[in-house]
Design a protein around this motif. Structure first.
Motif, PDB file in Angstrom:
ATOM      1  N   ASN A  16       0.792  -1.226   0.000  1.00 44.11           N
ATOM      2  CA  ASN A  16       0.000   0.000   0.000  1.00 44.11           C
ATOM      3  C   ASN A  16       0.829   1.282   0.000  1.00 44.11           C
ATOM      4  O   ASN A  16       0.297   2.378   0.196  1.00 44.11           O
ATOM      5  CB  ASN A  16      -0.942   0.001   1.219  1.00 44.11           C
ATOM      6  CG  ASN A  16      -0.196  -0.177   2.524  1.00 44.11           C
ATOM      7  OD1 ASN A  16       1.025  -0.267   2.555  1.00 44.11           O
ATOM      8  ND2 ASN A  16      -0.933  -0.208   3.620  1.00 44.11           N
ATOM      9  N   TYR A  17       2.140   1.148  -0.247  1.00 44.32           N
ATOM     10  CA  TYR A  17       2.992   2.341  -0.266  1.00 44.32           C
ATOM     11  C   TYR A  17       4.077   2.123  -1.297  1.00 44.32           C
ATOM     12  O   TYR A  17       4.723   1.072  -1.315  1.00 44.32           O
ATOM     13  CB  TYR A  17       3.584   2.571   1.122  1.00 44.32           C
ATOM     14  CG  TYR A  17       4.575   3.708   1.197  1.00 44.32           C
ATOM     15  CD1 TYR A  17       5.895   3.479   1.559  1.00 44.32           C
ATOM     16  CD2 TYR A  17       4.184   5.015   0.920  1.00 44.32           C
ATOM     17  CE1 TYR A  17       6.806   4.518   1.636  1.00 44.32           C
ATOM     18  CE2 TYR A  17       5.088   6.059   0.992  1.00 44.32           C
ATOM     19  CZ  TYR A  17       6.400   5.800   1.355  1.00 44.32           C
ATOM     20  OH  TYR A  17       7.303   6.829   1.422  1.00 44.32           O
ATOM     21  N   TYR A  56      13.044   6.375  -5.308  1.00 40.92           N
ATOM     22  CA  TYR A  56      14.287   6.945  -4.819  1.00 40.92           C
ATOM     23  C   TYR A  56      15.222   7.220  -5.988  1.00 40.92           C
ATOM     24  O   TYR A  56      15.271   6.472  -6.952  1.00 40.92           O
ATOM     25  CB  TYR A  56      14.987   5.993  -3.832  1.00 40.92           C
ATOM     26  CG  TYR A  56      14.306   5.879  -2.479  1.00 40.92           C
ATOM     27  CD1 TYR A  56      13.263   4.982  -2.278  1.00 40.92           C
ATOM     28  CD2 TYR A  56      14.707   6.674  -1.419  1.00 40.92           C
ATOM     29  CE1 TYR A  56      12.644   4.880  -1.044  1.00 40.92           C
ATOM     30  CE2 TYR A  56      14.089   6.577  -0.167  1.00 40.92           C
ATOM     31  CZ  TYR A  56      13.052   5.679  -0.001  1.00 40.92           C
ATOM     32  OH  TYR A  56      12.444   5.583   1.230  1.00 40.92           O
ATOM     33  N   ASP A  72       6.478   9.780  -3.539  1.00 33.82           N
ATOM     34  CA  ASP A  72       5.874   8.523  -3.118  1.00 33.82           C
ATOM     35  C   ASP A  72       4.370   8.620  -3.301  1.00 33.82           C
ATOM     36  O   ASP A  72       3.807   9.699  -3.458  1.00 33.82           O
ATOM     37  CB  ASP A  72       6.243   8.165  -1.678  1.00 33.82           C
ATOM     38  CG  ASP A  72       5.870   9.253  -0.664  1.00 33.82           C
ATOM     39  OD1 ASP A  72       6.322   9.176   0.495  1.00 33.82           O
ATOM     40  OD2 ASP A  72       5.131  10.206  -1.027  1.00 33.82           O
ATOM     41  N   ARG A 121       0.581   6.603  -2.025  1.00 34.07           N
ATOM     42  CA  ARG A 121      -0.082   5.619  -1.189  1.00 34.07           C
ATOM     43  C   ARG A 121      -1.296   5.077  -1.917  1.00 34.07           C
ATOM     44  O   ARG A 121      -1.816   5.722  -2.832  1.00 34.07           O
ATOM     45  CB  ARG A 121      -0.431   6.234   0.174  1.00 34.07           C
ATOM     46  CG  ARG A 121       0.838   6.507   0.988  1.00 34.07           C
ATOM     47  CD  ARG A 121       0.627   7.386   2.191  1.00 34.07           C
ATOM     48  NE  ARG A 121       1.858   7.497   2.977  1.00 34.07           N
ATOM     49  CZ  ARG A 121       2.864   8.328   2.684  1.00 34.07           C
ATOM     50  NH1 ARG A 121       2.773   9.123   1.644  1.00 34.07           N
ATOM     51  NH2 ARG A 121       3.956   8.356   3.439  1.00 34.07           N
ATOM     52  N   PHE A 179      15.148   4.017  -8.316  1.00 26.12           N
ATOM     53  CA  PHE A 179      14.622   2.770  -7.780  1.00 26.12           C
ATOM     54  C   PHE A 179      13.158   2.953  -7.397  1.00 26.12           C
ATOM     55  O   PHE A 179      12.806   3.926  -6.721  1.00 26.12           O
ATOM     56  CB  PHE A 179      15.374   2.347  -6.515  1.00 26.12           C
ATOM     57  CG  PHE A 179      16.799   1.951  -6.743  1.00 26.12           C
ATOM     58  CD1 PHE A 179      17.828   2.862  -6.587  1.00 26.12           C
ATOM     59  CD2 PHE A 179      17.116   0.650  -7.109  1.00 26.12           C
ATOM     60  CE1 PHE A 179      19.153   2.508  -6.793  1.00 26.12           C
ATOM     61  CE2 PHE A 179      18.435   0.272  -7.315  1.00 26.12           C
ATOM     62  CZ  PHE A 179      19.457   1.202  -7.163  1.00 26.12           C
ATOM     63  N   THR A 231       6.039  -1.573  -0.279  1.00 30.50           N
ATOM     64  CA  THR A 231       6.103  -2.170   1.051  1.00 30.50           C
ATOM     65  C   THR A 231       5.617  -3.595   0.974  1.00 30.50           C
ATOM     66  O   THR A 231       4.863  -3.975   0.078  1.00 30.50           O
ATOM     67  CB  THR A 231       5.244  -1.409   2.070  1.00 30.50           C
ATOM     68  OG1 THR A 231       3.941  -1.233   1.512  1.00 30.50           O
ATOM     69  CG2 THR A 231       5.860  -0.096   2.417  1.00 30.50           C
ATOM     70  N   GLY A 235       1.313  -5.857   5.364  1.00 35.58           N
ATOM     71  CA  GLY A 235       1.342  -6.025   6.808  1.00 35.58           C
ATOM     72  C   GLY A 235       1.484  -4.704   7.522  1.00 35.58           C
ATOM     73  O   GLY A 235       1.306  -3.637   6.966  1.00 35.58           O
ATOM     74  N   SER A 236       1.854  -4.749   8.761  1.00 36.43           N
ATOM     75  CA  SER A 236       1.941  -3.537   9.570  1.00 36.43           C
ATOM     76  C   SER A 236       3.312  -2.903   9.546  1.00 36.43           C
ATOM     77  O   SER A 236       3.485  -1.763   9.946  1.00 36.43           O
ATOM     78  CB  SER A 236       1.569  -3.853  11.016  1.00 36.43           C
ATOM     79  OG  SER A 236       2.466  -4.824  11.533  1.00 36.43           O
ATOM     80  N   GLN A 237       4.318  -3.632   9.062  1.00 31.39           N
ATOM     81  CA  GLN A 237       5.650  -3.057   8.987  1.00 31.39           C
ATOM     82  C   GLN A 237       5.981  -2.683   7.552  1.00 31.39           C
ATOM     83  O   GLN A 237       5.395  -3.209   6.616  1.00 31.39           O
ATOM     84  CB  GLN A 237       6.701  -4.059   9.509  1.00 31.39           C
ATOM     85  CG  GLN A 237       6.673  -4.215  11.002  1.00 31.39           C
ATOM     86  CD  GLN A 237       5.654  -5.236  11.434  1.00 31.39           C
ATOM     87  OE1 GLN A 237       5.598  -6.305  10.876  1.00 31.39           O
ATOM     88  NE2 GLN A 237       4.840  -4.885  12.406  1.00 31.39           N
ATOM     89  N   GLY A 238       6.905  -1.767   7.430  1.00 27.77           N
ATOM     90  CA  GLY A 238       7.151  -1.202   6.105  1.00 27.77           C
ATOM     91  C   GLY A 238       8.484  -1.531   5.500  1.00 27.77           C
ATOM     92  O   GLY A 238       9.115  -0.657   4.928  1.00 27.77           O
ATOM     93  N   ASN A 239       8.938  -2.788   5.593  1.00 31.49           N
ATOM     94  CA  ASN A 239      10.196  -3.050   4.912  1.00 31.49           C
ATOM     95  C   ASN A 239       9.963  -2.956   3.412  1.00 31.49           C
ATOM     96  O   ASN A 239       8.962  -3.437   2.888  1.00 31.49           O
ATOM     97  CB  ASN A 239      10.794  -4.409   5.293  1.00 31.49           C
ATOM     98  CG  ASN A 239       9.851  -5.559   5.031  1.00 31.49           C
ATOM     99  OD1 ASN A 239       8.891  -5.743   5.765  1.00 31.49           O
ATOM    100  ND2 ASN A 239      10.119  -6.334   3.988  1.00 31.49           N
ATOM    101  N   LEU A 240      10.861  -2.295   2.732  1.00 27.97           N
ATOM    102  CA  LEU A 240      10.717  -2.011   1.318  1.00 27.97           C
ATOM    103  C   LEU A 240      11.331  -3.122   0.469  1.00 27.97           C
ATOM    104  O   LEU A 240      12.430  -3.602   0.736  1.00 27.97           O
ATOM    105  CB  LEU A 240      11.394  -0.678   0.975  1.00 27.97           C
ATOM    106  CG  LEU A 240      10.775   0.562   1.623  1.00 27.97           C
ATOM    107  CD1 LEU A 240      11.657   1.781   1.365  1.00 27.97           C
ATOM    108  CD2 LEU A 240       9.374   0.795   1.103  1.00 27.97           C
ATOM    109  N   PHE A 247      12.630  -3.536  -3.298  1.00 29.14           N
ATOM    110  CA  PHE A 247      13.056  -2.637  -4.353  1.00 29.14           C
ATOM    111  C   PHE A 247      13.096  -3.315  -5.721  1.00 29.14           C
ATOM    112  O   PHE A 247      13.369  -4.519  -5.835  1.00 29.14           O
ATOM    113  CB  PHE A 247      14.458  -2.096  -4.055  1.00 29.14           C
ATOM    114  CG  PHE A 247      14.486  -1.032  -2.999  1.00 29.14           C
ATOM    115  CD1 PHE A 247      14.595  -1.363  -1.660  1.00 29.14           C
ATOM    116  CD2 PHE A 247      14.415   0.298  -3.354  1.00 29.14           C
ATOM    117  CE1 PHE A 247      14.621  -0.383  -0.683  1.00 29.14           C
ATOM    118  CE2 PHE A 247      14.448   1.298  -2.385  1.00 29.14           C
ATOM    119  CZ  PHE A 247      14.542   0.960  -1.050  1.00 29.14           C
TER     120      PHE A 247
END
Lengths: 113, 114
Positions: free
Chosen positions: A31-32, A36, A49, A51, A89, A93, A96-101, A103
């Motif tokens: 969702n994000y 970069y 960015d 959303r 790049f 995400t 889930g609830s965390q935002g590890n990207l 790429f």
């Protein structure tokens, strides 16, 4: 897990032309979607960015579009300048609830004066 | 606000050694993520810390580990270094590490393993 594909890997344009870079993602929960810019020897810098509740976002010469149905998003740079030359790049995400990207592999953009 | 800082900026190690890298996030940010950047694999997620807890981990061997301190500063450690660990290690900080939080990158630590 999420997978992000980015095309093209290299892009050369004349100064003043437009440049378009496209990315697809696999996880519908993402969702994000940030973009970069990384100049040689420097850190990745966020340029724009979007959303998932928005279809398009614009900031001066840079715009990003998102198509959630097709699971793809694109970066558009208009009136390119030599200082736009860099590696770009896309990322998504991992849901889930965390935002590890996750790429994409990057696009090397060269703007020729 | 000061940006994300990383130390050291450059490191040269030999195979079998271990290394510790440090990252100081933007003031007020509580989430720190680590990424490995190589020409072949691009940017890959290593792990993410929030409030001194590892919340998320990428697909890397157990030789890669990290921790976060109460002031949100984070360290990552790589033990038994291999040639393939040569890379640019980037950390990124965000407010709470939520799925729509913006991540801001540090300048990276360039690790060379000989």
């Amino acid at each position: 897990g999420e997978n992000v594909e980015q095309h093209p890997s290299t892009l050369s344009v004349q100064e003043g032309d437009s440049a378009v870079i496209k990315c697809t993602y696999s996880d519908s929960a993402s969702n994000y979607f940030p973009w970069y810019k990384q100049e040689l020897g420097k850190r990745p810098q966020l340029i724009i960015d979007i959303r998932s509740n928005v279809g398009e976002k614009k900031d001066q010469r840079i715009a990003v579009t998102l198509n959630k149905t097709a699971k793809h998003f694109s970066l558009h740079i208009t009136e390119t300048q030599p200082e736009d030359s860099a590696v770009y790049f896309c990322a998504a995400t991992n849901g889930g609830s965390q935002g590890n990207l996750i790429f994409g592999k990057g696009t090397k953009l060269s703007v020729k004066p | 606000k000061a940006g994300v800082t990383q130390t050291p900026r450059y490191l040269i190690k030999t195979r079998g050694q271990q290394v510790t890298l440090s990252c100081s996030p933007i003031s007020g940010h509580r989430s720190v993520s680590w990424y490995q950047q190589t020409p072949g694999q691009g940017l890959q997620f290593l792990f993410e810390y929030f409030s001194e807890t590892q919340r998320n981990k990428g697909n890397f061997p157990g030789r890669f580990s990290g921790r976060q301190f109460s002031n949100s500063r984070s360290e990552m450690n790589v033990s038994t270094l291999e040639l393939g660990d040569s890379a640019l290690y980037l950390c990124a900080s965000s407010s709470i590490g939520g799925s729509t939080d913006t991540q801001y990158f540090g300048p990276g630590t360039r690790l060379t393993v000989l």
